[in-house]
Design a protein around this motif. Structure first.
Motif, PDB file in Angstrom:
ATOM      1  N   ASP A  91      37.343 -14.162 -29.496  1.00 33.23           N
ATOM      2  CA  ASP A  91      36.231 -13.225 -29.616  1.00 33.23           C
ATOM      3  C   ASP A  91      36.181 -12.227 -28.467  1.00 33.23           C
ATOM      4  OD1 ASP A  91      35.429 -14.402 -31.931  1.00 33.23           O
ATOM      5  OD2 ASP A  91      33.623 -15.335 -31.137  1.00 33.23           O
ATOM      6  N   HIS A  92      36.743 -12.595 -27.325  1.00 30.24           N
ATOM      7  CA  HIS A  92      36.621 -11.764 -26.128  1.00 30.24           C
ATOM      8  C   HIS A  92      37.797 -10.816 -25.915  1.00 30.24           C
ATOM      9  CE1 HIS A  92      33.279 -14.356 -25.219  1.00 30.24           C
ATOM     10  NE2 HIS A  92      34.051 -15.409 -25.049  1.00 30.24           N
ATOM     11  N   TRP A  93      38.807 -10.859 -26.751  1.00 30.21           N
ATOM     12  CA  TRP A  93      40.034 -10.125 -26.460  1.00 30.21           C
ATOM     13  C   TRP A  93      39.851  -8.618 -26.439  1.00 30.21           C
ATOM     14  CZ3 TRP A  93      44.363 -13.035 -29.648  1.00 30.21           C
ATOM     15  CH2 TRP A  93      44.446 -14.362 -29.177  1.00 30.21           C
ATOM     16  N   ARG A  94      38.903  -8.097 -27.215  1.00 29.75           N
ATOM     17  CA  ARG A  94      38.603  -6.671 -27.195  1.00 29.75           C
ATOM     18  C   ARG A  94      37.230  -6.392 -26.565  1.00 29.75           C
ATOM     19  NH1 ARG A  94      40.519  -2.329 -30.478  1.00 29.75           N
ATOM     20  NH2 ARG A  94      42.770  -2.143 -30.063  1.00 29.75           N
ATOM     21  N   ARG A  95      36.741  -7.341 -25.771  1.00 30.64           N
ATOM     22  CA  ARG A  95      35.469  -7.140 -25.080  1.00 30.64           C
ATOM     23  C   ARG A  95      35.625  -7.201 -23.562  1.00 30.64           C
ATOM     24  NH1 ARG A  95      31.714 -11.138 -28.876  1.00 30.64           N
ATOM     25  NH2 ARG A  95      31.933  -9.939 -30.814  1.00 30.64           N
ATOM     26  N   LEU A  96      36.726  -7.749 -23.110  1.00 26.13           N
ATOM     27  CA  LEU A  96      37.020  -7.815 -21.681  1.00 26.13           C
ATOM     28  C   LEU A  96      37.956  -6.669 -21.304  1.00 26.13           C
ATOM     29  CD1 LEU A  96      37.746 -11.653 -21.350  1.00 26.13           C
ATOM     30  CD2 LEU A  96      35.614 -10.469 -20.781  1.00 26.13           C
ATOM     31  N   VAL A  97      37.781  -6.136 -20.101  1.00 31.99           N
ATOM     32  CA  VAL A  97      38.649  -5.076 -19.596  1.00 31.99           C
ATOM     33  C   VAL A  97      39.338  -5.571 -18.327  1.00 31.99           C
ATOM     34  CG1 VAL A  97      38.811  -2.699 -18.759  1.00 31.99           C
ATOM     35  CG2 VAL A  97      37.135  -3.293 -20.531  1.00 31.99           C
ATOM     36  N   LEU A  98      40.671  -5.565 -18.354  1.00 30.49           N
ATOM     37  CA  LEU A  98      41.471  -5.962 -17.194  1.00 30.49           C
ATOM     38  C   LEU A  98      41.742  -4.734 -16.333  1.00 30.49           C
ATOM     39  CD1 LEU A  98      43.218  -8.181 -15.771  1.00 30.49           C
ATOM     40  CD2 LEU A  98      45.121  -7.369 -17.195  1.00 30.49           C
ATOM     41  N   VAL A 112      42.750  -1.662 -19.018  1.00 27.39           N
ATOM     42  CA  VAL A 112      43.186  -1.906 -20.392  1.00 27.39           C
ATOM     43  C   VAL A 112      42.385  -3.067 -20.976  1.00 27.39           C
ATOM     44  CG1 VAL A 112      45.154  -2.576 -21.838  1.00 27.39           C
ATOM     45  CG2 VAL A 112      45.517  -1.108 -19.853  1.00 27.39           C
ATOM     46  N   PRO A 113      41.993  -3.001 -22.240  1.00 27.59           N
ATOM     47  CA  PRO A 113      41.380  -4.172 -22.874  1.00 27.59           C
ATOM     48  C   PRO A 113      42.296  -5.386 -22.755  1.00 27.59           C
ATOM     49  CG  PRO A 113      41.112  -2.257 -24.270  1.00 27.59           C
ATOM     50  CD  PRO A 113      42.027  -1.840 -23.158  1.00 27.59           C
ATOM     51  N   TYR A 114      41.693  -6.528 -22.521  1.00 26.82           N
ATOM     52  CA  TYR A 114      42.406  -7.776 -22.247  1.00 26.82           C
ATOM     53  C   TYR A 114      43.499  -8.067 -23.275  1.00 26.82           C
ATOM     54  CZ  TYR A 114      42.688 -12.955 -22.190  1.00 26.82           C
ATOM     55  OH  TYR A 114      43.115 -14.262 -22.198  1.00 26.82           O
ATOM     56  N   GLY A 115      43.157  -8.047 -24.553  1.00 30.49           N
ATOM     57  CA  GLY A 115      44.129  -8.401 -25.579  1.00 30.49           C
ATOM     58  C   GLY A 115      45.256  -7.400 -25.686  1.00 30.49           C
ATOM     59  N   ARG A 191      42.404   5.340 -27.423  1.00 34.71           N
ATOM     60  CA  ARG A 191      42.240   5.055 -28.847  1.00 34.71           C
ATOM     61  C   ARG A 191      41.827   6.307 -29.589  1.00 34.71           C
ATOM     62  NH1 ARG A 191      38.203   0.391 -31.473  1.00 34.71           N
ATOM     63  NH2 ARG A 191      39.211   0.282 -33.529  1.00 34.71           N
ATOM     64  N   SER A 192      42.466   6.567 -30.714  1.00 35.24           N
ATOM     65  CA  SER A 192      42.055   7.611 -31.650  1.00 35.24           C
ATOM     66  C   SER A 192      41.544   6.913 -32.896  1.00 35.24           C
ATOM     67  CB  SER A 192      43.238   8.516 -32.015  1.00 35.24           C
ATOM     68  OG  SER A 192      43.780   9.143 -30.875  1.00 35.24           O
ATOM     69  N   ASN A 193      40.252   7.020 -33.177  1.00 36.66           N
ATOM     70  CA  ASN A 193      39.656   6.254 -34.265  1.00 36.66           C
ATOM     71  C   ASN A 193      38.542   7.054 -34.949  1.00 36.66           C
ATOM     72  OD1 ASN A 193      38.974   4.121 -35.980  1.00 36.66           O
ATOM     73  ND2 ASN A 193      37.519   3.282 -34.514  1.00 36.66           N
ATOM     74  N   PRO A 194      38.932   7.838 -36.007  1.00 33.49           N
ATOM     75  CA  PRO A 194      40.293   8.027 -36.497  1.00 33.49           C
ATOM     76  C   PRO A 194      40.976   9.185 -35.776  1.00 33.49           C
ATOM     77  CG  PRO A 194      38.778   9.123 -37.956  1.00 33.49           C
ATOM     78  CD  PRO A 194      37.931   8.464 -36.883  1.00 33.49           C
ATOM     79  N   ASP A 356      31.846  -0.109 -27.323  1.00 36.37           N
ATOM     80  CA  ASP A 356      31.936   0.598 -28.600  1.00 36.37           C
ATOM     81  C   ASP A 356      33.340   1.154 -28.835  1.00 36.37           C
ATOM     82  OD1 ASP A 356      29.321   0.069 -29.252  1.00 36.37           O
ATOM     83  OD2 ASP A 356      28.558   1.981 -28.492  1.00 36.37           O
ATOM     84  N   ALA A 357      33.983   1.654 -27.782  1.00 34.40           N
ATOM     85  CA  ALA A 357      35.320   2.221 -27.940  1.00 34.40           C
ATOM     86  C   ALA A 357      36.344   1.156 -28.303  1.00 34.40           C
ATOM     87  CB  ALA A 357      35.742   2.936 -26.659  1.00 34.40           C
ATOM     88  N   MET A 358      36.151  -0.059 -27.820  1.00 32.44           N
ATOM     89  CA  MET A 358      37.109  -1.148 -28.068  1.00 32.44           C
ATOM     90  C   MET A 358      36.853  -1.887 -29.362  1.00 32.44           C
ATOM     91  SD  MET A 358      37.614  -2.915 -24.302  1.00 32.44           S
ATOM     92  CE  MET A 358      35.857  -3.211 -24.022  1.00 32.44           C
ATOM     93  N   GLU A 359      35.663  -1.765 -29.915  1.00 29.16           N
ATOM     94  CA  GLU A 359      35.234  -2.631 -31.021  1.00 29.16           C
ATOM     95  C   GLU A 359      36.189  -2.586 -32.209  1.00 29.16           C
ATOM     96  OE1 GLU A 359      31.236  -3.592 -33.688  1.00 29.16           O
ATOM     97  OE2 GLU A 359      31.343  -1.746 -32.504  1.00 29.16           O
ATOM     98  N   ILE A 360      36.450  -3.767 -32.753  1.00 31.37           N
ATOM     99  CA  ILE A 360      37.238  -3.911 -33.977  1.00 31.37           C
ATOM    100  C   ILE A 360      36.255  -4.024 -35.132  1.00 31.37           C
ATOM    101  CG2 ILE A 360      38.905  -5.333 -35.223  1.00 31.37           C
ATOM    102  CD1 ILE A 360      39.848  -6.294 -32.424  1.00 31.37           C
TER     103      ILE A 360
END
Length: 378
Positions: A91-98, A112-115, A191-194, A356-360
């Motif tokens: 659950d945390h892979w796109r919520r943590l920032v390394l 970079v996001p952790y995952g 990230r480009s989304n979209p 918000d930028a990382m959210e899947i």
């Protein structure tokens, strides 16, 4: 420390005697000091070790509080990080920032996001069998990127969510050696989304200085039917302006595949090799997962891309096909991690990754991003 002794070439000199010392930082030894491991009397494992006491896995992990940043490692002398192992719940892979900071710089060289840093950008585990990153069941993430520093190093983990994250980790490093001629390790996420129509996705831009580009990871979600990987990746080096020095021939070509990664009768086929791969293919499930998602990596270890005065831009096109054999510009969701070495500890970088930028994005229901619950670990 000679150039031939550099940790990135350690396999060629494992028997060499070198004037360095190995240290390791973990929740069992937070400063890496000699003889200080396993001394904790309090920690996340204290209850489980109540019958055994000190020295029996009393502090195997840390809790990174919601909205806070935890310092994983703080090193105050010259050295090189040789290995990072880390794990937390999916659950945390796109919520943590390394993040990583070198030689007292206030700006991070790694953000970079952790995952994504460990080639797992979709919050769903993918086995990665590469030389620089190994991601093993179930979420044991390993980095072997050499990260040298001349004065100091600091690694942090920010929790952008409103839920605490329990993290197990170990940072192994060498103290000593001459790193005056070594470049600094950098990693940036965008990230480009979209992706806007007929626009390239930018991996890097505005980098000044001497260095080498060494790695790409893409988490790519396709928003159209049909093949999506006709686009070329381009490297604008040094004085390049309108046209690049290096232009690829297609997305699957850059990542070492061919003909759409499509084995007849099998379709998209995942693969993972020492320097390149597509370890993840996530297919629609007919319920909540509507789009195909891919994870791809390319490590330029045997073929680094050198630049002398700067790296003005690295970008990639998103192209499919439409009628009459014409290219179709795509509006996909593309998240990139670009890895490079540079002669300075900080450089131009994009806005920090936010929650918000990382959210899947998923529809209603659990789906693979909301497992039943955390693993039963103390």
């Amino acid at each position: 420390m000679t150039r031939s002794d550099h940790p990135s070439r350690a396999h060629a000199g494992l028997a060499a005697l070198r004037p360095v010392r190995t240290r390791s930082i973990s929740p069992e030894n937070l400063d890496g000091a000699p003889g200080r491991g396993g001394r904790a009397t309090e920690g996340t494992g204290a209850e489980a070790a109540r019958d055994l006491g000190q020295g029996w896995k009393v502090s195997p992990s840390v809790d990174v509080k919601a909205g806070e940043t935890f310092t994983l490692a703080d090193i105050d002398s010259a050295g090189v990080i040789t290995h990072v192992w880390i794990t937390t719940h999916t659950d945390h892979w796109r919520r943590l920032v390394l993040r990583a900071y070198w030689d007292g710089s206030e700006a991070p060289a790694v953000e970079v996001p952790y995952g994504d840093f460990f080639a797992n950008g979709w919050g769903v585990f993918a086995q990665v069998d590469s030389q620089m990153v190994a991601s093993n069941p179930h979420g044991g993430f390993n980095s072997y990127w050499p990260m040298p520093f001349r004065e100091s190093a600091r690694l942090t983990l920010e929790n952008s969510s409103d839920v605490d994250a329990r993290v197990y980790y170990q940072v192994t490093y060498e103290l000593g050696g001459d790193h005056s001629e070594d470049a600094y390790f950098h990693a940036q996420w965008r990230r480009s989304n979209p992706l806007p129509t007929a626009t390239e996705h930018v991996l890097l831009e505005g980098i000044e200085g001497q260095g080498q580009y060494v790695g790409t990871y893409l988490a790519w979600e396709v928003h159209s039917n049909g093949w999506w990987g006709e686009g070329e990746i381009k490297f604008y080096l040094d004085d390049d302006q309108d046209f690049p020095t290096i232009a690829g021939t297609g997305t699957e070509d850059y990542f070492g595949g061919a003909w759409n990664f499509d084995i007849p009768g099998k379709g998209y086929t995942a693969f993972s090799t020492p320097y390149l791969g597509m370890p993840q293919v996530l297919r629609p499930d007919g319920l909540y997962l509507a789009q195909q998602r891919f994870g791809l990596y390319r490590w330029h270890v045997a073929d680094p891309i050198h630049f002398t005065t700067g790296l003005p831009r690295v970008d990639i096109q998103a192209l499919g096909w439409k009628s009459a054999g014409r290219y179709l510009p795509l509006r996909d969701d593309i998240a990139s991690t670009a890895i490079f070495y540079l002669d300075r500890p900080a450089t131009t970088r994009p806005e920090p990754p936010s929650f918000d930028a990382m959210e899947i994005h998923l529809g209603p229901g659990a789906g693979p991003h909301s497992p039943a619950g955390p693993a039963a670990r103390p």
